[in-house]
Design an enzyme around this catalytic site. Structure first.
Site, mmCIF file in Angstrom:
data_model
loop_
_atom_site.group_PDB
_atom_site.id
_atom_site.type_symbol
_atom_site.label_atom_id
_atom_site.label_comp_id
_atom_site.label_asym_id
_atom_site.label_seq_id
_atom_site.Cartn_x
_atom_site.Cartn_y
_atom_site.Cartn_z
ATOM 1 N N ARG A 292 0.851 -1.249 -0.073
ATOM 2 C CA ARG A 292 0.030 0.048 -0.220
ATOM 3 C C ARG A 292 0.740 1.222 -0.170
ATOM 4 O O ARG A 292 1.748 1.471 0.798
ATOM 5 C CB ARG A 292 -1.055 -0.097 1.197
ATOM 6 C CG ARG A 292 -1.990 -1.050 1.185
ATOM 7 C CD ARG A 292 -2.947 -0.981 2.152
ATOM 8 N NE ARG A 292 -3.774 -2.463 2.107
ATOM 9 C CZ ARG A 292 -4.794 -2.488 2.735
ATOM 10 N NH1 ARG A 292 -5.075 -1.792 3.899
ATOM 11 N NH2 ARG A 292 -5.430 -3.758 2.621
ATOM 12 N N ARG A 307 1.364 1.580 10.596
ATOM 13 C CA ARG A 307 1.121 1.906 8.960
ATOM 14 C C ARG A 307 2.325 1.829 8.159
ATOM 15 O O ARG A 307 3.156 2.768 8.292
ATOM 16 C CB ARG A 307 0.602 3.499 9.018
ATOM 17 C CG ARG A 307 -0.284 3.815 7.619
ATOM 18 C CD ARG A 307 -0.658 4.837 7.666
ATOM 19 N NE ARG A 307 -1.657 5.175 8.740
ATOM 20 C CZ ARG A 307 -3.136 5.091 8.347
ATOM 21 N NH1 ARG A 307 -3.302 4.624 7.061
ATOM 22 N NH2 ARG A 307 -4.150 5.191 9.259
ATOM 23 N N GLU A 391 -7.473 -0.405 14.370
ATOM 24 C CA GLU A 391 -8.325 -1.435 13.328
ATOM 25 C C GLU A 391 -7.094 -2.585 12.807
ATOM 26 O O GLU A 391 -6.251 -2.171 12.393
ATOM 27 C CB GLU A 391 -8.585 -0.493 12.151
ATOM 28 C CG GLU A 391 -9.258 -1.258 11.038
ATOM 29 C CD GLU A 391 -9.740 -0.559 9.688
ATOM 30 O OE1 GLU A 391 -9.778 0.704 9.884
ATOM 31 O OE2 GLU A 391 -9.562 -1.323 8.824
ATOM 32 N N SER A 394 -11.259 -5.877 8.938
ATOM 33 C CA SER A 394 -12.375 -5.159 8.177
ATOM 34 C C SER A 394 -13.159 -6.230 7.526
ATOM 35 O O SER A 394 -12.812 -6.777 6.522
ATOM 36 C CB SER A 394 -11.917 -4.184 7.347
ATOM 37 O OG SER A 394 -12.839 -3.209 6.756
ATOM 38 N N ARG A 436 0.814 -5.882 11.771
ATOM 39 C CA ARG A 436 0.039 -5.003 12.790
ATOM 40 C C ARG A 436 -0.513 -5.899 13.939
ATOM 41 O O ARG A 436 -0.764 -4.926 14.959
ATOM 42 C CB ARG A 436 -1.134 -4.308 11.887
ATOM 43 C CG ARG A 436 -1.802 -3.213 12.755
ATOM 44 C CD ARG A 436 -3.064 -2.742 12.117
ATOM 45 N NE ARG A 436 -2.688 -1.502 11.216
ATOM 46 C CZ ARG A 436 -3.371 -0.803 10.662
ATOM 47 N NH1 ARG A 436 -4.899 -0.704 10.752
ATOM 48 N NH2 ARG A 436 -3.083 0.250 9.774
#
Length: 469
Positions: A292, A307, A391, A394, A436
């Site tokens: 990403r 991130r 988070e 999802s 993460r």
RNA sequence: GGAGCGGUGGCAGAGCGGUUGAAUGCGCCGGAUUCGAAAUCCGGUUCGGCUUUCGGGUCGACGGGGGUUCGAAUCCCCCCUGCUCCGCCA
């Protein structure tokens, strides 16, 4: 992609849906272009029908005449040739008109398709309306026995928490400077036990999905063609977020893109296929490296493992018949698998109902799962972090939005015979994204001396090791 | 990287300029036969767009895109893709 027919019938539904998601596609223009195109097409079809009729009559005649021509004498030849030429000349005007209409239609299409692809799937009515993540609604919360949500980490555990960054430094789990040296900002190197723990959680996640939840494990490409990105709904909207391999510039036929999730490869599997209803539902799980660009996130979460540009993720997808109740049930099931996983790891977490403004184009409904990360959040006056949810998962419910783009259909084959081919419904959800997930793992399992206990379920995947440090 | 051969309906596989949306087989659906089933026999069975008085009408699609032609699955060009052989790498 939404159904153009449905849009024609009820444009307001899509205008309202887009507004709820904070999108404003130019639906008026689309409807106008669609109207124009259909009118040009029917005009053209009338001409084509006439042309077909004519050529059906003249075709065999020409064939006959050409046959005669071969055996004819010179006098006859001229006459026959004249007849053939006359027949041949007849459709010329029509052909011109048809070609002209073709050009007009072709002119409308790029804009039409561009708008069509950008129209979001309207959110479901039971999704709360809101502007962005600040309007998401907590729907449930879980913590292992002994954890009191009303108390701080220190009050719960009896000592002040270290952040995962501190813990990683203490035990040489991650080498940030060298990651940055090799690959730039937001890069890292997992080292020693850090890498082992990363592998352990991924393996545990994929084993659980495969052995207990009935998913088929897959390895899929992470370097894909543009069609796969468009088909899965990430493009054109998310073009900025994907790394672009410019192969065409160096002589290759087409460019490639690095996927940000295994969902792209898994959903691409059955692109352009007509599936047998008896095969459904398809339940796939993959572990893949995800890339990403994090464009637009400059300055946000710059430290640590939160991130980053590259990570590994176990992802689950389900493809099933077009049935809202079944989709809703799968959605719950998929979240259940994750909750069980998190519970088995003893990680406090909550489910967040995402509001309409936080959904993105392709979802009718999305629920995030957030783990408690004691090292995040604002600091108390003494410098101790107060903890915050982050988070980690999802879960998306997409109806046929994605399968329509992918042209993935099935034949309903009930006892009453075969119905029309129908676009499938699809869903996806994270199982575990690492590193993460190492943040809550390390921070929740830290001990007063800074050592980290290995969660029981991961011990077998750590070759029996029970502690780091 | 070089050479050669392919890509056709859910699948396999014919057709290689003239009515062909496409033989044949498998699969699937319906029927006959049977107490029932298997086998056998008969019939049906591509996908999509537009339109419809819901009976249908019509157009498009033989990997994708262009071209030649009165007419293209069939000929030509470009691209994608699979296989075989050679070279290179592991």
């Amino acid at each position: 992609m939404i159904d153009l027919k449905a849009l024609r019938e009820n444009p307001q539904r899509f205008i309202d849906g887009a507004a709820k998601k904070n999108y404003a596609p130019d639906i008026d223009t689309l409807l106008k272009l669609d109207e124009q195109r259909r009118s040009l097409m029917s005009e053209q079809e009338t001409l084509k029908a006439a042309q077909n009729k004519l050529s059906k009559e003249t075709g065999p005649k020409i064939g006959q005449l050409m046959g005669k021509l071969k055996s004819a004498n010179d006098d006859e030849k001229a006459a026959i040739q004249g007849e053939v030429d006359a027949i041949k000349a007849a459709p010329a005007k029509m052909k011109e008109q048809i070609t002209a209409l073709d050009a007009q239609i072709a002119q409308l299409e790029p804009k039409l398709n561009e708008i069509l692809l950008s129209i979001p799937l309207p959110p479901d009515d039971d999704v709360p309306v809101g502007k962005g993540s600040e309007d998401n609604v907590e729907i449930s919360k879980w913590a292992p026995e002994g954890w009191d949500w009303g108390k701080s980490f220190e009050q719960n555990k009896g000592f002040k928490p270290r952040t995962h960054i501190e813990l990683c430094a203490m035990h040489n789990l991650v080498d940030f400077p060298r990651g940055v040296k090799i690959a730039g900002s937001r890069s890292y190197v997992l080292t020693g036990d850090g890498m082992r723990l990363h592998q352990a959680i991924l393996r545990y996640a994929i084993d659980t999905m495969t052995n207990e939840n009935g998913f088929t494990p897959m390895s899929v490409p992470v370097l894909v063609r543009e069609e796969a990105m468009v088909g899965t709904g990430f493009f054109p909207g998310g073009r900025d977020q994907a790394y672009h391999i410019n192969e065409s510039e160096r002589g290759g036929g087409y460019d490639m893109f690095l996927t940000g999730t295994g969902e792209v490869g898994l959903m691409g599997l059955h692109q352009d296929e007509i599936l047998d209803e008896a095969q459904l539902p398809l339940k796939y799980v993959t572990v893949s490296t995800c890339f990403r660009r994090e464009a637009g996130a400059a300055g946000k979460d710059t430290a640590g493992l939160y991130r980053i540009h590259q990570f590994d993720k176990v992802e689950q997808v389900i493809i099933d018949v077009a049935d809202e109740q079944k989709s809703r049930q799968h959605h719950k099931d998929m979240m259940g698998f994750v909750e069980n996983l998190l519970k088995s790891l003893g990680l406090p977490h909550r489910l967040l109902q995402c509001c309409t403004g936080d959904l993105g184009v392709k979802n009718a409904d999305m629920i995030d799962i957030e783990c408690w990360m004691p090292g995040r959040g604002e600091e108390a006056p003494d410098g101790t972090p107060m903890g915050e949810f982050g988070e980690t998962h999802s879960a998306s419910r997409l109806y046929d939005y994605q399968c329509r783009r992918l042209n993935m259909r099935y034949r309903p084959g009930g006892e009453n015979g075969k119905g029309p081919t129908t676009f499938c419904h699809s869903l996806n959800n994270t199982v575990a994204a690492s590193p993460r997930i190492l943040i809550p793992l390390l921070e929740m399992y830290q001990n007063e001396d800074g050592s980290v206990t290995i969660p029981e379920k991961l011990v077998p995947y750590m070759n029996g090791q029970t502690k780091i440090g």
